[in-house]
Design a protein around this motif. Structure first.
Motif, PDB file in Angstrom:
ATOM      1  N   PRO A 176      10.926  11.787   0.225  1.00  0.00           N
ATOM      2  CA  PRO A 176      11.931  11.569  -0.840  1.00  0.00           C
ATOM      3  C   PRO A 176      12.426  10.134  -0.927  1.00  0.00           C
ATOM      4  O   PRO A 176      12.769   9.671  -2.009  1.00  0.00           O
ATOM      5  CB  PRO A 176      13.058  12.531  -0.437  1.00  0.00           C
ATOM      6  CG  PRO A 176      12.383  13.607   0.357  1.00  0.00           C
ATOM      7  CD  PRO A 176      11.286  12.908   1.106  1.00  0.00           C
ATOM      8  N   GLN A 177      12.486   9.421   0.213  1.00  0.00           N
ATOM      9  CA  GLN A 177      12.944   8.035   0.166  1.00  0.00           C
ATOM     10  C   GLN A 177      12.012   7.163  -0.667  1.00  0.00           C
ATOM     11  O   GLN A 177      12.454   6.157  -1.243  1.00  0.00           O
ATOM     12  CB  GLN A 177      13.060   7.469   1.581  1.00  0.00           C
ATOM     13  CG  GLN A 177      14.176   8.102   2.408  1.00  0.00           C
ATOM     14  CD  GLN A 177      14.296   7.462   3.775  1.00  0.00           C
ATOM     15  OE1 GLN A 177      13.392   6.748   4.223  1.00  0.00           O
ATOM     16  NE2 GLN A 177      15.413   7.718   4.439  1.00  0.00           N
ATOM     17  N   CYS A 193       8.156  14.075  -3.853  1.00  0.00           N
ATOM     18  CA  CYS A 193       8.783  15.390  -3.724  1.00  0.00           C
ATOM     19  C   CYS A 193       8.234  16.120  -2.491  1.00  0.00           C
ATOM     20  O   CYS A 193       7.016  16.101  -2.260  1.00  0.00           O
ATOM     21  CB  CYS A 193       8.523  16.214  -4.982  1.00  0.00           C
ATOM     22  SG  CYS A 193       9.299  17.847  -4.961  1.00  0.00           S
ATOM     23  N   PRO A 194       9.085  16.767  -1.687  1.00  0.00           N
ATOM     24  CA  PRO A 194       8.604  17.488  -0.503  1.00  0.00           C
ATOM     25  C   PRO A 194       7.566  18.561  -0.835  1.00  0.00           C
ATOM     26  O   PRO A 194       6.670  18.832  -0.023  1.00  0.00           O
ATOM     27  CB  PRO A 194       9.874  18.115   0.078  1.00  0.00           C
ATOM     28  CG  PRO A 194      10.981  17.225  -0.398  1.00  0.00           C
ATOM     29  CD  PRO A 194      10.556  16.757  -1.760  1.00  0.00           C
ATOM     30  N   SER A 195       7.690  19.186  -2.011  1.00  0.00           N
ATOM     31  CA  SER A 195       6.712  20.215  -2.381  1.00  0.00           C
ATOM     32  C   SER A 195       5.311  19.637  -2.512  1.00  0.00           C
ATOM     33  O   SER A 195       4.314  20.323  -2.250  1.00  0.00           O
ATOM     34  CB  SER A 195       7.130  20.889  -3.690  1.00  0.00           C
ATOM     35  OG  SER A 195       7.152  19.951  -4.764  1.00  0.00           O
ATOM     36  N   VAL A 196       5.218  18.360  -2.905  1.00  0.00           N
ATOM     37  CA  VAL A 196       3.903  17.715  -3.029  1.00  0.00           C
ATOM     38  C   VAL A 196       3.276  17.532  -1.655  1.00  0.00           C
ATOM     39  O   VAL A 196       2.085  17.808  -1.457  1.00  0.00           O
ATOM     40  CB  VAL A 196       4.030  16.366  -3.765  1.00  0.00           C
ATOM     41  CG1 VAL A 196       2.694  15.622  -3.750  1.00  0.00           C
ATOM     42  CG2 VAL A 196       4.494  16.587  -5.197  1.00  0.00           C
ATOM     43  N   THR A 197       4.061  17.061  -0.701  1.00  0.00           N
ATOM     44  CA  THR A 197       3.522  16.866   0.646  1.00  0.00           C
ATOM     45  C   THR A 197       3.147  18.200   1.279  1.00  0.00           C
ATOM     46  O   THR A 197       2.160  18.293   2.019  1.00  0.00           O
ATOM     47  CB  THR A 197       4.547  16.140   1.527  1.00  0.00           C
ATOM     48  OG1 THR A 197       5.783  16.870   1.539  1.00  0.00           O
ATOM     49  CG2 THR A 197       4.809  14.739   1.001  1.00  0.00           C
ATOM     50  N   TRP A 252       1.186   7.288  -6.431  1.00  0.00           N
ATOM     51  CA  TRP A 252       0.173   8.313  -6.692  1.00  0.00           C
ATOM     52  C   TRP A 252       0.720   9.703  -6.390  1.00  0.00           C
ATOM     53  O   TRP A 252       0.520  10.644  -7.157  1.00  0.00           O
ATOM     54  CB  TRP A 252      -1.075   8.037  -5.850  1.00  0.00           C
ATOM     55  CG  TRP A 252      -1.960   6.984  -6.423  1.00  0.00           C
ATOM     56  CD1 TRP A 252      -2.041   5.679  -6.035  1.00  0.00           C
ATOM     57  CD2 TRP A 252      -2.881   7.131  -7.510  1.00  0.00           C
ATOM     58  NE1 TRP A 252      -2.951   5.002  -6.801  1.00  0.00           N
ATOM     59  CE2 TRP A 252      -3.487   5.870  -7.717  1.00  0.00           C
ATOM     60  CE3 TRP A 252      -3.254   8.197  -8.320  1.00  0.00           C
ATOM     61  CZ2 TRP A 252      -4.446   5.659  -8.706  1.00  0.00           C
ATOM     62  CZ3 TRP A 252      -4.215   7.985  -9.311  1.00  0.00           C
ATOM     63  CH2 TRP A 252      -4.791   6.736  -9.492  1.00  0.00           C
ATOM     64  N   LEU A 253       1.418   9.846  -5.273  1.00  0.00           N
ATOM     65  CA  LEU A 253       1.928  11.155  -4.900  1.00  0.00           C
ATOM     66  C   LEU A 253       3.084  11.612  -5.782  1.00  0.00           C
ATOM     67  O   LEU A 253       3.286  12.814  -5.972  1.00  0.00           O
ATOM     68  CB  LEU A 253       2.379  11.140  -3.434  1.00  0.00           C
ATOM     69  CG  LEU A 253       1.258  11.130  -2.390  1.00  0.00           C
ATOM     70  CD1 LEU A 253       1.842  10.973  -0.998  1.00  0.00           C
ATOM     71  CD2 LEU A 253       0.408  12.390  -2.481  1.00  0.00           C
ATOM     72  N   SER A 254       3.841  10.659  -6.319  1.00  0.00           N
ATOM     73  CA  SER A 254       4.985  11.028  -7.159  1.00  0.00           C
ATOM     74  C   SER A 254       4.614  11.169  -8.629  1.00  0.00           C
ATOM     75  O   SER A 254       5.138  12.042  -9.327  1.00  0.00           O
ATOM     76  CB  SER A 254       6.108   9.992  -7.004  1.00  0.00           C
ATOM     77  OG  SER A 254       5.654   8.699  -7.399  1.00  0.00           O
ATOM     78  N   VAL A 290       0.843  -1.201   0.000  1.00  0.00           N
ATOM     79  CA  VAL A 290       0.000   0.000   0.000  1.00  0.00           C
ATOM     80  C   VAL A 290       0.873   1.245   0.000  1.00  0.00           C
ATOM     81  O   VAL A 290       0.597   2.222  -0.716  1.00  0.00           O
ATOM     82  CB  VAL A 290      -0.945  -0.013   1.214  1.00  0.00           C
ATOM     83  CG1 VAL A 290      -1.740   1.280   1.293  1.00  0.00           C
ATOM     84  CG2 VAL A 290      -1.898  -1.209   1.138  1.00  0.00           C
ATOM     85  N   ARG A 291       1.939   1.248   0.795  1.00  0.00           N
ATOM     86  CA  ARG A 291       2.857   2.383   0.815  1.00  0.00           C
ATOM     87  C   ARG A 291       3.465   2.617  -0.569  1.00  0.00           C
ATOM     88  O   ARG A 291       3.580   3.752  -1.028  1.00  0.00           O
ATOM     89  CB  ARG A 291       3.972   2.140   1.833  1.00  0.00           C
ATOM     90  CG  ARG A 291       3.550   2.273   3.279  1.00  0.00           C
ATOM     91  CD  ARG A 291       4.750   2.073   4.199  1.00  0.00           C
ATOM     92  NE  ARG A 291       5.786   3.055   3.920  1.00  0.00           N
ATOM     93  CZ  ARG A 291       5.852   4.255   4.473  1.00  0.00           C
ATOM     94  NH1 ARG A 291       4.914   4.629   5.331  1.00  0.00           N
ATOM     95  NH2 ARG A 291       6.839   5.084   4.183  1.00  0.00           N
ATOM     96  N   GLN A 292       3.866   1.536  -1.228  1.00  0.00           N
ATOM     97  CA  GLN A 292       4.445   1.664  -2.567  1.00  0.00           C
ATOM     98  C   GLN A 292       3.434   2.255  -3.539  1.00  0.00           C
ATOM     99  O   GLN A 292       3.767   3.129  -4.346  1.00  0.00           O
ATOM    100  CB  GLN A 292       4.914   0.297  -3.056  1.00  0.00           C
ATOM    101  CG  GLN A 292       6.065  -0.293  -2.267  1.00  0.00           C
ATOM    102  CD  GLN A 292       6.408  -1.701  -2.705  1.00  0.00           C
ATOM    103  OE1 GLN A 292       5.932  -2.196  -3.735  1.00  0.00           O
ATOM    104  NE2 GLN A 292       7.228  -2.370  -1.909  1.00  0.00           N
ATOM    105  N   ASP A 293       2.194   1.787  -3.450  1.00  0.00           N
ATOM    106  CA  ASP A 293       1.167   2.280  -4.371  1.00  0.00           C
ATOM    107  C   ASP A 293       0.839   3.741  -4.119  1.00  0.00           C
ATOM    108  O   ASP A 293       0.720   4.542  -5.055  1.00  0.00           O
ATOM    109  CB  ASP A 293      -0.098   1.426  -4.254  1.00  0.00           C
ATOM    110  CG  ASP A 293       0.093   0.032  -4.829  1.00  0.00           C
ATOM    111  OD1 ASP A 293       0.988  -0.139  -5.665  1.00  0.00           O
ATOM    112  OD2 ASP A 293      -0.644  -0.884  -4.425  1.00  0.00           O
ATOM    113  N   MET A 294       0.682   4.116  -2.849  1.00  0.00           N
ATOM    114  CA  MET A 294       0.339   5.503  -2.542  1.00  0.00           C
ATOM    115  C   MET A 294       1.512   6.429  -2.837  1.00  0.00           C
ATOM    116  O   MET A 294       1.310   7.594  -3.219  1.00  0.00           O
ATOM    117  CB  MET A 294      -0.091   5.633  -1.081  1.00  0.00           C
ATOM    118  CG  MET A 294      -1.326   4.822  -0.705  1.00  0.00           C
ATOM    119  SD  MET A 294      -2.691   4.908  -1.896  1.00  0.00           S
ATOM    120  CE  MET A 294      -3.069   6.662  -1.921  1.00  0.00           C
TER     121      MET A 294
END
Length: 319
Positions: A259-260, A264-268, A207-209, A200-204
């Motif tokens: 980032p890991q 991108c931090p700007s997205v969060t 989406w965010l990236s 789930v972490r990989q999938d989400m």
């Protein structure tokens, strides 16, 4: 008599092709027991093709990518979890693969899992081209798939939260003799759930990236739902949906993807700003309304999901 004893063969004496044919008909528990026998049986019973067949027979949409391709490890992990939980993970991953273009989408409304052709999703009317053939390009829009993804994310995280609360309550009320067994079983299931949640972490993170605008648009649509006021009906009719959508977004934020994971931090940062705006809209609705529809609060939901406590005119604490 000695000659008869010499003729007796053990299971490990059979050729590997015969063992494979026999092992293909075994259940997972039986195959796991063979893995604890001698070295030869452990090698044969640990063959990945056997465990892959068992796993896909029980979980047709499963993938072992979050277990390093080890199907035996996936089966052992998932055997401790309820099928509803694993089905939600598989569906979330399937929808993400569709959005990433790794699975072919049929050009009609039933291309979305669990959606029949007779009940197309809201906002995705059937279209026909000049030749009269059905074509629904909306099924390829990421935000439609993201809606389903967030539904599954909410269900998975709410189940995990409820399970943790039930485990604490049971541990507090059980006797000392049963606490140890309860703690072991609960710890094993919690570890198994955490292992599956890696997918789930990989999938989400994808989406965010890869589709950050789709995620941000999901937040904005949640805010715009609060603009719908039904003066003849139940007031803010979209309130129950906004509440669980806000919790789904909170679960997403709690994953702390950065980032890991390729985010991108700007997205969060943009996501946090949009969530703050959504919270302002929720507080505004709470202040304006005298009676909000009471949604069912999932068991064990953290206290920071304060929007479940609102009943109108700031009846709940928004802090």
């Amino acid at each position: 008599m000695e000659e008869e004893q010499d003729c007796i063969m053990s299971l490990s004496d059979f050729p590997e092709p015969i063992l494979f044919k026999v092992f293909r008909h075994l259940e997972g528990a039986e195959l796991a027991k063979l893995c604890t026998q001698d070295r030869r049986l452990r090698v044969v019973a640990g063959e990945q093709t056997l465990w892959q067949a068992l796993a896909l027979d029980r979980w047709p949409n499963a993938t072992a990518c979050h277990h390093g391709g080890d199907w035996q490890q996936l089966y052992r992990t998932r055997a401790r979890l309820p099928n509803t939980f694993t089905a939600g993970i598989d569906r979330l991953h399937q929808l993400t693969r569709q959005a990433a273009g790794k699975q072919q989408l049929r050009m009609n409304s039933d291309s979305l899992p669990g959606t029949a052709a007779s009940s197309s999703p809201a906002g995705s009317p059937l279209r026909t081209n000049v030749y009269g053939f059905s074509q629904v390009p909306y099924t390829r829009i990421p935000h439609m798939l993201l809606d389903k993804v967030m539904e599954n994310l909410f269900s998975l995280c709410a189940w995990s939260a409820g399970r943790s609360t039930a485990r604490r309550n049971l541990f507090a009320t059980s006797s000392s003799s049963s606490r140890d067994a309860c703690s072991v079983n609960s710890s094993e299931q919690a570890a198994a759930a955490a292992s599956e949640m890696r997918l789930v972490r990989q999938d989400m993170a994808w989406w965010l990236s890869s589709k950050p605008e789709a995620v941000l648009q999901y937040v904005r649509r949640s805010s715009s739902m609060l603009d719908d006021w039904d003066m003849w009906g139940s007031g803010f009719s979209a309130w129950p949906e906004v509440v669980w959508r806000r919790s789904a977004l909170q679960f997403l934020a709690d994953l702390q993807l950065g980032p890991q994971e390729g985010v991108c931090p700007s997205v969060t940062e943009r996501l946090q700003r949009e969530l703050a705006h959504l919270d302002d809209c929720i507080r505004s609705v709470d202040a304006e309304s005298t009676d909000l529809p009471t949604p069912t609060r999932p068991q064990g939901l953290p206290a920071k999901h304060w929007w479940y406590s609102l009943r109108g005119q700031l009846a709940g604490c928004a802090c």
